[in-house]
Design a protein around this motif. Structure first.
Motif, short mmCIF file in Angstrom:
data_model
loop_
_atom_site.label_atom_id
_atom_site.label_comp_id
_atom_site.label_asym_id
_atom_site.label_seq_id
_atom_site.Cartn_x
_atom_site.Cartn_y
_atom_site.Cartn_z
N LEU A 7 0.84 -1.19 0.00
CA LEU A 7 0.00 0.00 0.00
C LEU A 7 0.87 1.24 0.00
O LEU A 7 2.03 1.20 0.40
CB LEU A 7 -0.99 0.01 1.16
CG LEU A 7 -0.54 0.26 2.60
CD1 LEU A 7 -0.32 1.75 2.88
CD2 LEU A 7 -1.59 -0.25 3.55
N TYR A 9 0.41 5.38 1.13
CA TYR A 9 -0.46 6.40 1.72
C TYR A 9 0.29 7.73 1.72
O TYR A 9 1.52 7.77 1.61
CB TYR A 9 -0.91 6.03 3.13
CG TYR A 9 0.13 6.25 4.20
CD1 TYR A 9 0.32 7.50 4.80
CD2 TYR A 9 0.95 5.20 4.60
CE1 TYR A 9 1.29 7.69 5.77
CE2 TYR A 9 1.92 5.40 5.57
CZ TYR A 9 2.08 6.65 6.15
OH TYR A 9 3.05 6.84 7.10
N CYS A 10 -0.46 8.77 1.85
CA CYS A 10 0.14 10.09 2.07
C CYS A 10 -0.52 10.69 3.30
O CYS A 10 -1.63 10.32 3.68
CB CYS A 10 -0.01 10.99 0.85
SG CYS A 10 -1.67 11.55 0.52
N SER A 11 0.19 11.59 3.93
CA SER A 11 -0.34 12.31 5.07
C SER A 11 0.35 13.67 5.14
O SER A 11 1.43 13.85 4.58
CB SER A 11 -0.12 11.53 6.38
OG SER A 11 1.26 11.44 6.68
N MET A 66 -1.61 0.92 10.02
CA MET A 66 -2.37 2.09 9.60
C MET A 66 -3.21 2.64 10.75
O MET A 66 -3.34 3.85 10.91
CB MET A 66 -3.24 1.77 8.38
CG MET A 66 -2.45 1.47 7.11
SD MET A 66 -1.22 2.74 6.66
CE MET A 66 -2.28 4.14 6.36
N ILE A 78 -4.37 11.34 6.94
CA ILE A 78 -3.82 10.14 6.31
C ILE A 78 -4.81 9.61 5.27
O ILE A 78 -5.99 9.42 5.58
CB ILE A 78 -3.53 9.06 7.37
CG1 ILE A 78 -2.48 9.56 8.35
CG2 ILE A 78 -3.08 7.76 6.70
CD1 ILE A 78 -2.28 8.67 9.56
N VAL A 79 -4.31 9.39 4.07
CA VAL A 79 -5.14 8.87 2.98
C VAL A 79 -4.40 7.72 2.31
O VAL A 79 -3.28 7.90 1.83
CB VAL A 79 -5.43 9.97 1.92
CG1 VAL A 79 -6.24 9.40 0.76
CG2 VAL A 79 -6.15 11.15 2.55
N VAL A 80 -5.03 6.54 2.29
CA VAL A 80 -4.46 5.42 1.54
C VAL A 80 -4.80 5.65 0.08
O VAL A 80 -5.97 5.76 -0.29
CB VAL A 80 -5.03 4.06 2.03
CG1 VAL A 80 -4.54 2.92 1.14
CG2 VAL A 80 -4.62 3.82 3.48
N ARG A 83 -3.82 0.18 -2.70
CA ARG A 83 -3.50 -1.05 -1.97
C ARG A 83 -3.82 -2.22 -2.87
O ARG A 83 -4.91 -2.28 -3.45
CB ARG A 83 -4.32 -1.13 -0.68
CG ARG A 83 -3.97 -2.34 0.16
CD ARG A 83 -4.62 -2.28 1.51
NE ARG A 83 -4.23 -3.40 2.33
CZ ARG A 83 -4.39 -3.46 3.63
NH1 ARG A 83 -4.95 -2.45 4.27
NH2 ARG A 83 -4.01 -4.52 4.30
N ARG A 116 -2.43 12.53 -6.62
CA ARG A 116 -2.93 11.50 -5.69
C ARG A 116 -3.16 10.19 -6.44
O ARG A 116 -4.20 9.56 -6.34
CB ARG A 116 -4.21 11.94 -4.99
CG ARG A 116 -4.12 13.23 -4.23
CD ARG A 116 -3.37 13.03 -2.96
NE ARG A 116 -3.32 14.30 -2.22
CZ ARG A 116 -3.10 14.39 -0.96
NH1 ARG A 116 -2.91 13.30 -0.25
NH2 ARG A 116 -3.04 15.55 -0.38
N SER A 118 -3.35 6.50 -7.84
CA SER A 118 -3.68 5.20 -7.23
C SER A 118 -2.90 4.06 -7.89
O SER A 118 -3.18 2.90 -7.65
CB SER A 118 -5.19 4.94 -7.36
OG SER A 118 -5.55 4.85 -8.72
#
Length: 158
Positions: A7, A9-11, A66, A78-80, A83, A116, A118
């Motif tokens: 996965l 993620y960003c934060s 997470m 926090i955004v996944v 994944r 962003r 995916s």
């Protein structure tokens, strides 16, 4: 056969700019130890106040990690982003690593952050580029998507 997920993620980083390098080093040090205990590997980047982390491990271990991150005061929002199930790790020996992004390699990360994305394949390539630029040896993604180290004497997966 063990099931593996990857996965990204960003934060938003909640780090004081003057302490960011020291705090990222602390995150890497502690994460490498903890991740090794639960079978998680990955890479972390900090770009303009945004954490990007690519993680690999069992689905359960990633879910627990997470959850813990949501309580970590160094992260906000926090955004996944992606994944997926994977056949093998791209970062097999790193409990956690945070290479410094060079201007030449940061462009790809910055573009992925802005959109962003995916697409895990693009995140793997961008992180591999940062790792290769930061390493005294050349590192690159092999045909299977695994980060490999190339030396002048031999090629061996790390």
């Amino acid at each position: 056969m063990n099931t593996l997920d990857q996965l990204v993620y960003c934060s938003r980083a909640r780090l004081a700019p003057e302490q960011a390098d020291e705090q990222v080093a602390d995150i890497v040090h502690v994460s490498a130890f903890r991740n090794a205990q639960v079978g998680i590997t990955g890479a972390l980047a900090l770009r303009d106040g945004v954490f990007i982390q690519l993680l690999e491990g069992s689905p359960t271990a990633l879910d627990i990690l997470m959850l813990h991150l949501h309580f970590d005061q160094r992260h906000d929002d926090i955004v996944v982003l992606a994944r997926e199930r994977i056949a093998r790790r791209a970062f097999p020996i790193w409990g956690m690593i945070a290479p410094r992004s060079l201007p030449s390699t940061a462009v790809a990360l910055d573009a992925l952050i802005a959109e962003r994305s995916s697409r895990l394949d693009l995140w793997r390539q961008a992180m591999a580029g940062c790792l290769a630029a930061a390493s005294p040896q050349t590192e690159a993604l092999d045909e299977g998507g695994v980060i490999s180290r190339l030396s002048t004497r031999s090629r061996q997966a790390v």
